[in-house]
Design a protein around this motif. Structure first.
Motif, PDB file in Angstrom:
ATOM      1  N   THR A 181       0.849  -1.201   0.000  1.00 51.22           N
ATOM      2  CA  THR A 181       0.000   0.000   0.000  1.00 51.22           C
ATOM      3  C   THR A 181       0.880   1.245   0.000  1.00 51.22           C
ATOM      4  N   TRP A 182       1.956   1.201   0.804  1.00 51.71           N
ATOM      5  CA  TRP A 182       2.910   2.324   0.850  1.00 51.71           C
ATOM      6  C   TRP A 182       3.554   2.519  -0.528  1.00 51.71           C
TER       7      TRP A 182
ATOM      8  N   THR B  57       2.345   1.683  -3.447  1.00 49.60           N
ATOM      9  CA  THR B  57       1.341   2.230  -4.376  1.00 49.60           C
ATOM     10  C   THR B  57       1.222   3.743  -4.188  1.00 49.60           C
ATOM     11  N   ASP B  58       1.225   4.182  -2.926  1.00 47.50           N
ATOM     12  CA  ASP B  58       1.149   5.628  -2.624  1.00 47.50           C
ATOM     13  C   ASP B  58       2.364   6.373  -3.184  1.00 47.50           C
ATOM     14  N   CYS B  59       3.535   5.730  -3.098  1.00 49.41           N
ATOM     15  CA  CYS B  59       4.754   6.350  -3.648  1.00 49.41           C
ATOM     16  C   CYS B  59       4.630   6.533  -5.159  1.00 49.41           C
TER      17      CYS B  59
ATOM     18  N   THR C 254       1.831   6.730  -6.945  1.00 47.76           N
ATOM     19  CA  THR C 254       0.825   7.747  -7.303  1.00 47.76           C
ATOM     20  C   THR C 254       1.378   9.151  -7.049  1.00 47.76           C
ATOM     21  N   GLY C 255       2.378   9.240  -6.180  1.00 46.15           N
ATOM     22  CA  GLY C 255       3.063  10.515  -5.964  1.00 46.15           C
ATOM     23  C   GLY C 255       3.956  10.878  -7.146  1.00 46.15           C
TER      24      GLY C 255
ATOM     25  N   SER D 192       0.277  10.820 -11.119  1.00 43.41           N
ATOM     26  CA  SER D 192      -1.008  11.009 -10.432  1.00 43.41           C
ATOM     27  C   SER D 192      -2.224  10.538 -11.240  1.00 43.41           C
TER      28      SER D 192
ATOM     29  N   SER E 179      -3.478   4.526  -9.719  1.00 42.67           N
ATOM     30  CA  SER E 179      -4.155   4.288  -8.446  1.00 42.67           C
ATOM     31  C   SER E 179      -5.039   3.034  -8.501  1.00 42.67           C
TER      32      SER E 179
ATOM     33  N   GLU F  72      -4.432  -0.772  -6.763  1.00 38.67           N
ATOM     34  CA  GLU F  72      -5.445  -1.314  -5.853  1.00 38.67           C
ATOM     35  C   GLU F  72      -5.925  -2.697  -6.319  1.00 38.67           C
TER      36      GLU F  72
ATOM     37  N   LYS G 241      -6.187  15.084  -6.605  1.00 40.51           N
ATOM     38  CA  LYS G 241      -4.980  14.261  -6.835  1.00 40.51           C
ATOM     39  C   LYS G 241      -4.986  13.639  -8.235  1.00 40.51           C
TER      40      LYS G 241
END
Length: 302
Positions: free
Chosen positions: A50-51, A53-55, A57-58, A61, A66, A70, A249
């Motif tokens: 999950t971390w 994936t967040d990186c 999307t940073g 975007s 995203s 998921e 975002k």
């Protein structure tokens, strides 16, 4: 893998194959992250993914990165509770990850096979911006010896439509680049509209490059079919009712979000097209009406 290595691996994937969708590059990066992860619990492994994936999307975007991340996590963790042994469990997750990557790599070809039959000989087609899936559909139609011509919007602010026109000229397809403001003018000449999508939302509407919504409105006014082509990894759990409902975002590029304080002065890169304006969606899951999308989304995420 730390954040720097993760982002560099993602960029390397994009450089290696410019034709690769950013979501596919993100999913390949997550699979590599999974293989290298030293987590000692399943929960820890899922939190790390999950971390990661967040990186990503940073870094990119787009909605597809995203939703793809998921769906990847969902797909590989379906079996995670069936095995007591962590190493066996991790191996199964890696196997499922490989299977998922293999499955999505065939998506575009499936979409093209379904959609090209809707292009009749002598058709005039309008498309928007640069879409790899639309290009694959038109490539397939050209390979089937169909004669057709294409109007493509310039697609400001990055003039992506010119890239699309160049790719179509290489296929020897007659193509005309038109101004974004000329969509209404051109529509009376065309037989159908085909656009790609960055994301397909729960209602059956789509999130795509800015200008797609106005094209759909004009298509409806001219009574022309408005087709959307998209891979199923772009199905996202969002339910916007209007443009304001789409999260910031997704509206702006990643570096804009990091550097700009007042987003009201920035141009959004995407808009939302409601399902009422869409004729059909061509996906690797089949040809869907907008109302059928929610059923497919439930199957994907369950």
């Amino acid at each position: 893998m730390n954040e720097e290595e993760l982002v560099e691996y993602f960029r390397a994937q994009m450089r290696k194959d410019p034709d690769m969708a950013s979501a596919v590059a993100a999913i390949r990066t997550l699979l590599e992250f999974l293989k290298r992860d030293k987590g000692e619990t399943i929960l820890g492994l899922r939190e790390s993914l999950t971390w990661a994936t967040d990186c990503l999307t940073g870094e990119d975007s787009s909605v597809a990165v995203s939703s793809g991340g998921e769906l990847f996590l969902r797909f590989i963790s379906l079996t995670s509770l069936e095995h007591q042994d962590l190493s066996r469990c991790k191996k199964v997750m890696e196997e499922r990850g490989e299977l998922f990557v293999e499955k999505i790599s065939m998506s575009r070809a499936k979409v093209a096979k379904l959609c090209h039959t809707f292009i009749k000989d002598g058709a005039k087609i309008l498309t928007h911006s640069y879409s790899r899936v639309v290009l694959r559909v038109l490539e397939k139609a050209a390979a089937e010896k169909k004669r057709f011509s294409v109007y493509v919007t310039e697609s400001q602010p990055d003039s992506a439509g010119r890239q699309m026109a160049e790719a179509l000229r290489k296929l020897n397809v007659p193509v005309t680049v038109v101004l974004d403001a000329a969509v209404g003018y051109v529509l009376e000449k065309v037989d159908l509209v085909i656009v790609g999508a960055e994301g397909v939302v729960e209602s059956g509407g789509v999130i795509n490059k800015i200008g797609t919504y106005q094209m759909a409105v004009c298509s409806k006014a001219h009574n022309k079919p408005f087709y959307v082509v998209a891979e199923s990894f772009k199905f996202v759990r969002l339910y916007p009712l209007n443009q304001q409902d789409v999260p910031d975002k997704f509206k702006y590029k990643a570096n804009t979000l990091k550097t700009v304080q007042n987003l009201s002065e920035e141009h959004p890169m995407i808009d939302y097209t409601p399902p009422s304006l869409i004729t059909l969606l061509f996906t690797d899951l089949g040809v869907l009406t907008p109302s059928a999308v929610s059923d497919e989304l439930i199957k994907l995420y369950l």
